[in-house]
Design a protein around this motif. Structure first.
Motif, PDB file in Angstrom:
ATOM      1  N   VAL A   1       0.865  -1.075   0.226  1.00 34.42           N
ATOM      2  CA  VAL A   1      -0.195  -0.039  -0.069  1.00 34.42           C
ATOM      3  C   VAL A   1       0.951   1.242  -0.010  1.00 34.42           C
ATOM      4  O   VAL A   1       1.640   1.389   0.978  1.00 34.42           O
ATOM      5  N   VAL A   2       1.000   1.951  -0.975  1.00 34.92           N
ATOM      6  CA  VAL A   2       1.909   3.130  -1.551  1.00 34.92           C
ATOM      7  C   VAL A   2       1.149   4.412  -1.375  1.00 34.92           C
ATOM      8  O   VAL A   2       0.555   4.857  -2.275  1.00 34.92           O
ATOM      9  N   PRO A   3       1.198   5.198  -0.381  1.00 35.34           N
ATOM     10  CA  PRO A   3       0.580   6.599  -0.392  1.00 35.34           C
ATOM     11  C   PRO A   3       1.563   7.540  -0.932  1.00 35.34           C
ATOM     12  O   PRO A   3       2.873   7.443  -0.798  1.00 35.34           O
ATOM     13  N   ALA A   4       0.983   8.371  -2.149  1.00 40.47           N
ATOM     14  CA  ALA A   4       1.767   9.391  -2.179  1.00 40.47           C
ATOM     15  C   ALA A   4       0.828  10.746  -2.017  1.00 40.47           C
ATOM     16  O   ALA A   4       0.049  10.682  -1.346  1.00 40.47           O
ATOM     17  N   TRP A   5       1.338  11.725  -2.924  1.00 38.05           N
ATOM     18  CA  TRP A   5       0.747  13.291  -2.409  1.00 38.05           C
ATOM     19  C   TRP A   5      -0.836  13.220  -2.482  1.00 38.05           C
ATOM     20  O   TRP A   5      -1.251  13.716  -1.956  1.00 38.05           O
TER      21      TRP A   5
ATOM     22  N   LEU B   1      -1.484   3.804  -4.081  1.00 39.66           N
ATOM     23  CA  LEU B   1      -1.459   2.795  -5.007  1.00 39.66           C
ATOM     24  C   LEU B   1      -1.294   1.426  -4.272  1.00 39.66           C
ATOM     25  O   LEU B   1      -0.779   1.151  -3.242  1.00 39.66           O
TER      26      LEU B   1
ATOM     27  N   ALA C   1       5.138  12.292   1.421  1.00 41.56           N
ATOM     28  CA  ALA C   1       5.551  11.010   0.634  1.00 41.56           C
ATOM     29  C   ALA C   1       6.882  10.429   1.105  1.00 41.56           C
ATOM     30  O   ALA C   1       7.780  11.056   1.413  1.00 41.56           O
ATOM     31  N   ILE C   2       7.036   8.945   0.791  1.00 42.49           N
ATOM     32  CA  ILE C   2       8.511   8.314   1.196  1.00 42.49           C
ATOM     33  C   ILE C   2       8.768   7.830  -0.001  1.00 42.49           C
ATOM     34  O   ILE C   2       7.958   6.731  -0.482  1.00 42.49           O
ATOM     35  N   GLY C   3       9.765   7.917  -0.914  1.00 39.08           N
ATOM     36  CA  GLY C   3      10.239   7.379  -2.083  1.00 39.08           C
ATOM     37  C   GLY C   3      11.617   7.719  -2.317  1.00 39.08           C
ATOM     38  O   GLY C   3      12.332   8.191  -1.558  1.00 39.08           O
TER      39      GLY C   3
ATOM     40  N   ALA D   1      14.286   6.466  -2.190  1.00 38.23           N
ATOM     41  CA  ALA D   1      15.145   5.613  -1.726  1.00 38.23           C
ATOM     42  C   ALA D   1      14.766   4.897  -0.380  1.00 38.23           C
ATOM     43  O   ALA D   1      13.729   5.838   0.199  1.00 38.23           O
ATOM     44  N   PRO D   2      14.984   4.018   0.188  1.00 36.37           N
ATOM     45  CA  PRO D   2      14.459   3.498   1.613  1.00 36.37           C
ATOM     46  C   PRO D   2      14.520   4.530   2.602  1.00 36.37           C
ATOM     47  O   PRO D   2      15.569   5.057   3.090  1.00 36.37           O
ATOM     48  N   GLY D   3      13.203   4.983   3.234  1.00 36.72           N
ATOM     49  CA  GLY D   3      13.452   6.019   4.077  1.00 36.72           C
ATOM     50  C   GLY D   3      13.353   7.558   3.698  1.00 36.72           C
ATOM     51  O   GLY D   3      13.379   8.266   4.614  1.00 36.72           O
TER      52      GLY D   3
ATOM     53  N   PHE E   1      16.871   5.237   8.030  1.00 43.81           N
ATOM     54  CA  PHE E   1      16.603   3.657   7.418  1.00 43.81           C
ATOM     55  C   PHE E   1      17.332   2.797   8.052  1.00 43.81           C
ATOM     56  O   PHE E   1      18.792   3.016   7.893  1.00 43.81           O
TER      57      PHE E   1
ATOM     58  N   CYS F   1      11.885   2.616   9.388  1.00 42.87           N
ATOM     59  CA  CYS F   1      12.055   3.984   9.413  1.00 42.87           C
ATOM     60  C   CYS F   1      10.917   4.647  10.432  1.00 42.87           C
ATOM     61  O   CYS F   1       9.794   4.242  10.227  1.00 42.87           O
TER      62      CYS F   1
ATOM     63  N   LEU G   1       9.863   7.537  10.465  1.00 42.39           N
ATOM     64  CA  LEU G   1       8.861   8.616   9.900  1.00 42.39           C
ATOM     65  C   LEU G   1       7.642   7.841   9.001  1.00 42.39           C
ATOM     66  O   LEU G   1       8.236   6.497   8.522  1.00 42.39           O
TER      67      LEU G   1
ATOM     68  N   GLN H   1       7.182  -1.154   0.407  1.00 36.43           N
ATOM     69  CA  GLN H   1       7.122  -0.027  -0.733  1.00 36.43           C
ATOM     70  C   GLN H   1       6.829   1.362  -0.290  1.00 36.43           C
ATOM     71  O   GLN H   1       7.207   2.342  -0.917  1.00 36.43           O
ATOM     72  N   HIS H   2       5.773   1.345   0.784  1.00 39.79           N
ATOM     73  CA  HIS H   2       5.486   2.703   1.406  1.00 39.79           C
ATOM     74  C   HIS H   2       6.657   3.181   2.186  1.00 39.79           C
ATOM     75  O   HIS H   2       6.860   4.507   2.532  1.00 39.79           O
ATOM     76  N   LEU H   3       7.733   2.331   2.474  1.00 44.53           N
ATOM     77  CA  LEU H   3       9.235   3.134   2.916  1.00 44.53           C
ATOM     78  C   LEU H   3      10.067   3.257   1.900  1.00 44.53           C
ATOM     79  O   LEU H   3      11.356   3.752   2.302  1.00 44.53           O
ATOM     80  N   GLY H   4       9.739   3.242   0.686  1.00 46.77           N
ATOM     81  CA  GLY H   4      10.542   3.477  -0.378  1.00 46.77           C
ATOM     82  C   GLY H   4      11.518   2.280  -0.616  1.00 46.77           C
ATOM     83  O   GLY H   4      12.376   2.396  -1.561  1.00 46.77           O
ATOM     84  N   VAL H   5      11.268   1.102  -0.135  1.00 48.96           N
ATOM     85  CA  VAL H   5      11.980  -0.064  -0.556  1.00 48.96           C
ATOM     86  C   VAL H   5      11.545  -0.891  -1.842  1.00 48.96           C
ATOM     87  O   VAL H   5      10.272  -1.312  -1.882  1.00 48.96           O
TER      88      VAL H   5
ATOM     89  N   ASP I   1      19.426  -0.217  -3.000  1.00 50.08           N
ATOM     90  CA  ASP I   1      19.100   0.106  -1.434  1.00 50.08           C
ATOM     91  C   ASP I   1      19.915  -0.555  -0.514  1.00 50.08           C
ATOM     92  O   ASP I   1      19.612  -0.466   0.730  1.00 50.08           O
TER      93      ASP I   1
ATOM     94  N   SER J   1       4.138  13.265  -8.108  1.00 54.49           N
ATOM     95  CA  SER J   1       4.466  11.716  -8.171  1.00 54.49           C
ATOM     96  C   SER J   1       3.381  10.727  -7.529  1.00 54.49           C
ATOM     97  O   SER J   1       2.719  11.136  -6.709  1.00 54.49           O
ATOM     98  N   GLU J   2       3.468   9.662  -7.872  1.00 59.24           N
ATOM     99  CA  GLU J   2       2.547   8.481  -7.616  1.00 59.24           C
ATOM    100  C   GLU J   2       3.291   7.386  -7.612  1.00 59.24           C
ATOM    101  O   GLU J   2       4.404   7.089  -8.031  1.00 59.24           O
TER     102      GLU J   2
ATOM    103  N   THR K   1       9.933   3.109  -5.938  1.00 53.29           N
ATOM    104  CA  THR K   1       8.509   2.857  -5.724  1.00 53.29           C
ATOM    105  C   THR K   1       7.339   3.908  -5.993  1.00 53.29           C
ATOM    106  O   THR K   1       6.273   3.666  -5.975  1.00 53.29           O
ATOM    107  N   MET K   2       8.093   5.175  -6.234  1.00 54.26           N
ATOM    108  CA  MET K   2       7.252   6.311  -6.670  1.00 54.26           C
ATOM    109  C   MET K   2       7.957   6.877  -7.753  1.00 54.26           C
ATOM    110  O   MET K   2       9.223   6.905  -8.410  1.00 54.26           O
TER     111      MET K   2
END
Lengths: 225, 305
Positions: A46-50, A54, A129-131, A133-135, A192, A200, A202, B24-28, B136, B231-232, B256-257
């Motif tokens: 589950v990927v939240p963005a602005w 998704l 948003a978080i994207g 890179a990790p964290g 991270f 993470c 945050l 993926q919600h942490l950018g992984v 990563d 971005s999405e 991820t985004m």
């Protein structure tokens, strides 16, 4: 104006707004939590963005139409829900403001170095948003007086913990990586760590304030470099 | 100790499994095998569950010494394969005795081959997966995203299987051919306009040398990309069009985004085929509906479990 759109064969994009407002990231974070709780059995990510969420789903268990049906009541409840529950956690992140771009940023903005620091640490930011890179958490909204475009040529190596700005955003680089943002300082925090739970600290919708520290405090907290 | 000693590691050999899902919600990045088709067959031939840890070998040039009796299968790019100097066939399983050396030469067609052992390689997972993601810094033998190196030890349990098995010829792709990739039109496709979309499907695209596990970068008559404000989250196979108009298809090591406009998504099974295309190879696209792609993908999952 909530819209569903398949994002390929195994993901569904839920568009929640045309443009983000100050409260939206925290509201989307609340929705992401509810969706995980209600539909975790069929979702892989589950990927939240602005302005969107998704949902990566397991095609062996569900398809986008069935998913949209199961989402409808969750979204309805979310739209009715009050904004007051969505404050987001507050993180106080220590920063030693001694970044190599600080004098240049001050000059470009027509401000003193101290004013740049004061403006940067006066604001309370939101994780939008978080994207990347990790964290890597995109924090808004940077004071308009500090808004500068990204570097024309990105640095090949930005050290982990670097506090940086670009446009109306600020962020801390979780790992050493290439980067095109302007460096204002360093934080001893690691944003991270795969061995930590959660990896993470945050989350989208959280609030962040930066607390200026001196070099001694930075080193005492384990800061490197 | 039972397992394999790495005597030659190749230019980029990476341990992979089903991928790092749920972060993926942490950018992984999810990572996982670049070619899920060949990887699935390698595990399947040995009776391993789908997603059992195996080795993805880019371009070949690997030499391994067995320190236990086991069975192996190699599927994917066409490379010379021998056991103690005796030729062995790709897309099949065969027995290995302790002390024997397995040699993989340079790939002649295709980019990546998958080495699976019966029972799988044994290593610690990071965030629920052993998948190696170098950018990563996650997964692999050291947990920090490192590629295989000379001297590394690949642990696995001794095993025996009743006899040989091979992939039926019709499931073995010909990597020398120019593929037609099925694409689900969507995303910002309307903003590109009907004429550009038609041109996209008519023209022949070329894979560039800048392609990697993150994305396949294509070259052709440039598209004019519409602006996109926010971005999405991005999904496997997303076909991005950056400002230079040359498409990028996002593969296993995707971010991820993303903020670039999208023309649609390449069918996951065709993304796997794309990951085997070498620089300068050509390809074309053909449209497919989401429902047809899903039916096809479900059949794949039903077969491999």
């Amino acid at each position: 104006m909530i819209q569903f759109e398949p994002a390929g064969a195994e993901a569904l994009l839920v568009r929640l707004a045309e443009a983000p407002d100050a409260a939206l990231p925290a509201r989307i974070a609340v929705l992401a939590e509810r969706v995980r709780a209600e539909l975790g059995d069929v979702l892989t990510d589950v990927v939240p963005a602005w302005t969107s969420l998704l949902l990566h789903y397991d095609l062996r268990r569900i398809d986008h139409r069935q998913l949209a049906e199961r989402l409808a009541p969750v979204l309805e409840a979310w739209q009715r829900g009050p904004d007051t529950q969505t404050a987001g956690r507050l993180h106080l992140i220590p920063v030693w403001y001694a970044g190599e771009d600080l004098p240049w940023v001050a000059q470009q903005c027509g401000l003193s170095v101290n004013t740049v620091i004061d403006l940067h640490c006066a604001a309370e930011y939101r994780v939008g948003a978080i994207g990347f890179a990790p964290g890597f958490a995109y924090l808004t909204e940077l004071d308009a007086r500090l808004a500068l475009p990204r570097r024309a040529t990105p640095r090949t190596r930005v050290p982990a913990g670097s506090l940086a700005i670009a446009e109306r955003q600020t962020a801390i680089y979780p790992q050493t990586s290439p980067g095109g943002w302007h460096l204002l300082g360093r934080s001893p925090w690691r944003l991270f760590d795969a061995a930590r739970q959660p990896p993470c600290p945050l989350a989208v919708g959280d609030r962040v304030r930066f607390i200026p520290i001196d070099e001694a405090a930075y080193r005492a907290a384990g800061g490197e470099g | 100790m039972s397992g394999w000693r790495v005597l030659r590691a190749g230019p980029l050999s990476l341990l992979q499994d089903a991928g790092r899902l749920g972060w993926q919600h942490l950018g992984v990045s999810p990572a996982g095998p670049a070619d899920g088709h060949a990887a699935a067959w390698a595990n399947h031939l040995l009776g391993n569950r789908a997603g059992t840890p195996l080795l993805e070998i880019a371009l070949g040039d690997v030499l391994l010494e067995a320190h236990c009796a086991t069975w192996v299968a190699l599927c994917g790019a066409d490379a010379p394969l021998s056991l103690d100097g005796q030729p062995r066939a790709l897309w099949s399983r065969f027995a290995v005795a302790a002390g024997q050396r397995l040699q993989i030469g340079f790939a002649r067609r295709g980019q990546r081959l998958y080495l699976a052992v019966a029972g799988g390689f044994e290593l610690d997972a990071v965030l629920g997966s052993v998948a190696t993601q170098r950018r990563d810094g996650l997964g692999g033998l050291d947990g920090r995203g490192s590629a295989l190196a000379v001297g590394d030890w690949l642990a696995c349990a001794p095993s025996s299987l009743p006899g040989p098995a091979a992939t039926p010829a019709r499931f073995i792709p010909d990597y020398a051919q120019s593929p037609v990739l099925r694409m689900m039109v969507g995303g910002d496709a309307q903003a590109f306009g009907r004429e550009q979309l038609a041109g996209f499907f008519q023209q022949t695209w070329r894979v560039t040398a800048q392609s990697d596990r993150m994305g396949a970068r294509l070259a052709g008559e440039p598209l004019r990309a519409p602006a996109r404000p926010w971005s999405e989250g991005v999904a496997f196979g997303a076909l991005q069009v950056p400002p230079d108009g040359q498409p990028i298809v996002l593969l296993a090591d995707r971010q991820t985004m993303g903020g670039y406009p999208l023309l649609g998504w390449v069918h996951p099974r065709d993304c796997w085929r794309l990951a085997q295309s070498t620089a300068h190879q050509t390809l074309r696209f053909t449209p497919i509906s989401v429902e047809s792609a899903q039916a096809d993908l479900r059949a794949f999952y039903r077969f491999f479990g």
